[in-house]
Design a protein around this motif. Structure first.
Motif, PDB file in Angstrom:
ATOM      1  N   UNK A 516       0.834  -1.202   0.000  1.00  0.00           N
ATOM      2  CA  UNK A 516       0.000   0.000   0.000  1.00  0.00           C
ATOM      3  C   UNK A 516       0.867   1.248   0.000  1.00  0.00           C
ATOM      4  N   UNK A 517       1.973   1.236   0.759  1.00  0.00           N
ATOM      5  CA  UNK A 517       2.870   2.385   0.799  1.00  0.00           C
ATOM      6  C   UNK A 517       3.477   2.656  -0.568  1.00  0.00           C
ATOM      7  N   UNK A 518       3.914   1.636  -1.252  1.00  0.00           N
ATOM      8  CA  UNK A 518       4.467   1.808  -2.587  1.00  0.00           C
ATOM      9  C   UNK A 518       3.407   2.245  -3.584  1.00  0.00           C
ATOM     10  N   UNK A 539      11.891   6.747  -6.001  1.00  0.00           N
ATOM     11  CA  UNK A 539      12.608   5.592  -5.463  1.00  0.00           C
ATOM     12  C   UNK A 539      11.711   4.891  -4.442  1.00  0.00           C
ATOM     13  N   UNK A 540      11.679   3.548  -4.536  1.00  0.00           N
ATOM     14  CA  UNK A 540      10.893   2.731  -3.590  1.00  0.00           C
ATOM     15  C   UNK A 540      11.700   2.360  -2.353  1.00  0.00           C
ATOM     16  N   UNK A 541      12.984   2.584  -2.402  1.00  0.00           N
ATOM     17  CA  UNK A 541      13.839   2.219  -1.268  1.00  0.00           C
ATOM     18  C   UNK A 541      14.729   3.434  -0.958  1.00  0.00           C
ATOM     19  N   UNK A 553      11.027   2.737   3.199  1.00  0.00           N
ATOM     20  CA  UNK A 553      10.192   3.885   2.859  1.00  0.00           C
ATOM     21  C   UNK A 553      10.349   4.206   1.386  1.00  0.00           C
ATOM     22  N   UNK A 554       9.267   4.718   0.783  1.00  0.00           N
ATOM     23  CA  UNK A 554       9.259   5.127  -0.612  1.00  0.00           C
ATOM     24  C   UNK A 554       9.151   6.643  -0.673  1.00  0.00           C
ATOM     25  N   UNK A 570       7.118  11.418   1.065  1.00  0.00           N
ATOM     26  CA  UNK A 570       7.753  10.243   1.672  1.00  0.00           C
ATOM     27  C   UNK A 570       6.649   9.388   2.291  1.00  0.00           C
ATOM     28  N   UNK A 571       6.646   8.104   1.940  1.00  0.00           N
ATOM     29  CA  UNK A 571       5.620   7.172   2.429  1.00  0.00           C
ATOM     30  C   UNK A 571       6.288   6.069   3.236  1.00  0.00           C
TER      31      UNK A 571
END
Length: 638
Positions: A516-518, A539-541, A553-554, A570-571
């Motif tokens: 969900x965060x991504x 960026x996903x990482x 965090x993404x 930032x997620x």
């Protein structure tokens, strides 16, 4: 006349005896001498004389017979020799004497003149009274009238009783025919055999491969006539079946999977048509119920025997009619045999909302599969080795299978092991569904949709999870495929990466939160492209900033089309979404002299200031993407 005839016959017999004695050597009398003497004596009889006094001729004939001629005279010392016809002659003479005496008595008593000197006693001691002729005629008339009246009454009675007799005979014939017809229908559905004068049937599954100890025999008899009474509810059956006492009533197997006091799934091994028996059951209903009891007992006995023999880290517990097995920590599988022999109150299993139809079907299928394996063994090897066995198994050498691998291939699973595997799979499937439902209700900005595959296997289930944003489904969606096995769950991401999860719910929950965060960052990127923004970084990482407690965090950095504003998103899976906006600092007096003698260009006076966090909860909008759209539109105009 009779006396004369008697004297003549006696003389003739004596003369015949003398001739036979004189002959000596001859056994039979000469016919010529006998006929001559008979003729001679017959001429001497005077038939006209009285019966009372013999005639002179008779006297002369008797005297002549008594004193024969010198030629025919016998010697003074005559001794008759012993010959074969001696006894016959004596019996003839005795019979002749008795007949003569009887004839004389009859003659004297019937035709003697008055006064009679010999009277015969009548048969009846009392002489009947004299009856007049008129009374006799009246008696005959009354007898004739009564006879005709009796014949009329008898004909009427016969006419009245004939239909009842015919009906009784027809009913008896119909009853016999109904019994044989019912016996024929019974034979079409059940196995029957005749032992002596009894008809026995078989309820067991031995012909299908069962090895249970119970014989399953039942007896078929004819229903007594006093019980052959039709009722409004049911017609009387001419057949009566008697099943063993331990197969009476109803029975079912209850399989319960529970975690503490909460029930995860429940199943009942029972057929709806055999779940109850009425007060006056038909033979088909009663036999089906008895066979269901036998099936449940056999299945439970097989599972109990395997539970005792099977080795497990936590031993299985078998107590009475209950088997308790541990599946996962805190999760138990309880198998219970329920049997009620009373006919007054029938037990019916309560079908609950968490009823597992797949597990119920497996209970029936597994036992029948065991019967089939007992009946049909494996094909002897290597008869079909080239068709069914791999090359590594056939050949020997370095590339062949080892003894351990071959032993593992030959091992078969018992009923309890298969039930345990299905129970584990059911637990994992229920936990997966529970986690998806919880996150769907908890998350407000995103929507989780799970598509369960309709074509599943007893030990494997596939579910496809889609993550979307309400109102912005066209911008993109994230997908995740879960394959639920026995002891673990495999998660296949969109990029093809496979993640293996254990039976713990927290691992699946963390994975979904990361997805969900991504997804949030991915939809912001798509929205920015649609609004003409510039994506500076995606960026996903993220390797900078505070370390995420869960996963990675993404982050994404966006710039407005004119480059005056920059937005950083930032997620974090646990902390949520953080939005930062960087603003430009404009000089208050652009016409003033520069503060530094080195930097004289006024553009350096408009350098951007630091990032400021945006309070998204105070912004208008239905969800996060709606708020981001309003924010980007506002910043793009500055």
């Amino acid at each position: 006349m009779a006396s004369a005839l008697r004297v003549s016959v006696e003389s003739l017999a004596e003369h015949l005896v003398q001739e036979v004695a004189l002959d000596g050597q001859e056994t039979f009398v000469k016919p010529l001498s006998m006929s001559d003497n008979l003729t001679k004596l017959a001429h001497k009889i005077d038939f006209s004389t009285s019966e009372e006094e013999p005639t002179e001729a008779a006297k002369d004939a008797k005297k002549e017979l008594d004193t024969p001629d010198s030629k025919e005279a016998t010697p003074t010392s005559f001794q008759p020799p012993t010959w074969p016809w001696e006894s016959v002659r004596n019996k003839l003479r005795m019979a002749l004497t008795e007949m003569s005496v009887l004839s004389d008595i009859l003659q004297i008593s019937r035709w003697a003149k008055e006064p009679p000197y010999m009277v015969l006693d009548p048969v009846s001691q009392e002489a009947p009274p004299p009856v007049k002729q008129v009374q006799i005629i009246q008696l005959v008339d009354k007898k004739t009238s009564l006879t005709s009246a009796a014949s009329i009454l008898l004909k009427g009675a016969q006419g009245m009783t004939r239909p009842q007799n015919v009906a009784a005979g027809t009913a008896k014939v119909n009853q016999e025919s109904e019994f044989h017809a019912a016996l024929h229908r019974l034979r079409l559905h059940w196995r029957l055999k005749k032992v002596g004068n009894n008809i026995l049937g078989d309820l067991s599954f031995k012909t299908a491969g069962s090895r249970f100890w119970h014989s399953g025999m039942f007896e078929v008899t004819k229903t007594p006539e006093e019980d052959m009474e039709d009722t409004p509810e049911r017609k009387a059956c001419p057949l009566k079946v008697t099943v063993p006492s331990d197969l009476e009533g109803t029975s079912y197997i209850q399989v319960l999977i529970k975690e503490g006091e909460a029930e995860i799934a429940i199943a009942f091994a029972i057929q709806s048509s055999r779940s109850k028996v009425s007060e006056d059951p038909h033979w088909q209903e009663r036999l089906e119920a008895a066979q269901n009891v036998l099936f449940c007992k056999e299945a439970f006995a097989q599972i109990a025997r395997e539970a005792v023999q099977l080795k497990s880290p936590i031993p299985h517990l078998v107590v009475g009619n209950q088997i308790i097995c541990n599946i996962f920590p805190g999760v138990q599988l309880c198998i219970t045999l329920c049997h009620d022999t009373s006919m007054d109150k029938q037990i019916e299993p309560m079908v609950k909302a968490k009823h597992s139809h797949a597990l119920e079907l497996s209970l029936h299928h597994l036992l029948r599969e065991l019967h089939r394996s007992n009946l049909n063994g494996q094909t002897p090897r290597p008869v079909t080795a080239s068709h069914t066995i791999s090359k590594r198994r056939r050949l020997a050498g370095p590339q062949a299978m080892s003894l351990k691998q071959l032993a593992e291939m030959q091992q078969t699973e018992c009923l309890l092991e298969k039930l345990l595997k299905q129970a584990k799979h059911i637990v994992l499937r229920s936990r997966t569904a529970l986690v998806i439902d919880e996150l769907s209700g908890k998350l407000q900005d995103t929507c989780l949709m799970g598509h369960w595959s309709a074509l599943t296997q007893p030990l494997q289930t596939t579910v496809k999870i889609y993550v979307t944003s309400t109102g912005y489904e066209s911008l993109g969606r994230s997908s995740l495929q879960l394959i639920i096995d026995v002891d673990y769950i495999r998660a296949i991401n969109k990029d093809g990466r496979i993640i293996k999860l254990s039976h713990e719910q927290q691992e699946l929950r963390d994975l979904l939160l990361c997805q969900v965060s991504q997804h949030q960052v991915n939809t912001v990127s798509t929205l920015s492209k649609a609004m003409g923004m510039q994506i500076l970084q995606y960026n996903f990482h993220v390797g900078v900033g505070p370390v995420a407690k869960l996963g990675n965090a993404s982050a994404i950095m966006i710039a407005t089309p004119n480059g005056n504003r920059k937005i950083a998103v930032r997620s974090d899976p646990l902390e949520g979404i953080q939005v930062l906006v960087q603003g430009a600092k404009v000089s208050q007096s652009a016409t003033c002299s520069p503060k530094s003698n080195v930097v004289t260009d006024f553009k350096w006076e408009s350098l951007p200031s630091g990032y400021h966090e945006v309070n998204m909860s105070r912004m208008p909008g239905k969800n996060f993407l709606n708020k981001m759209e309003l924010l980007l539109a506002t910043l793009a105009q500055q």
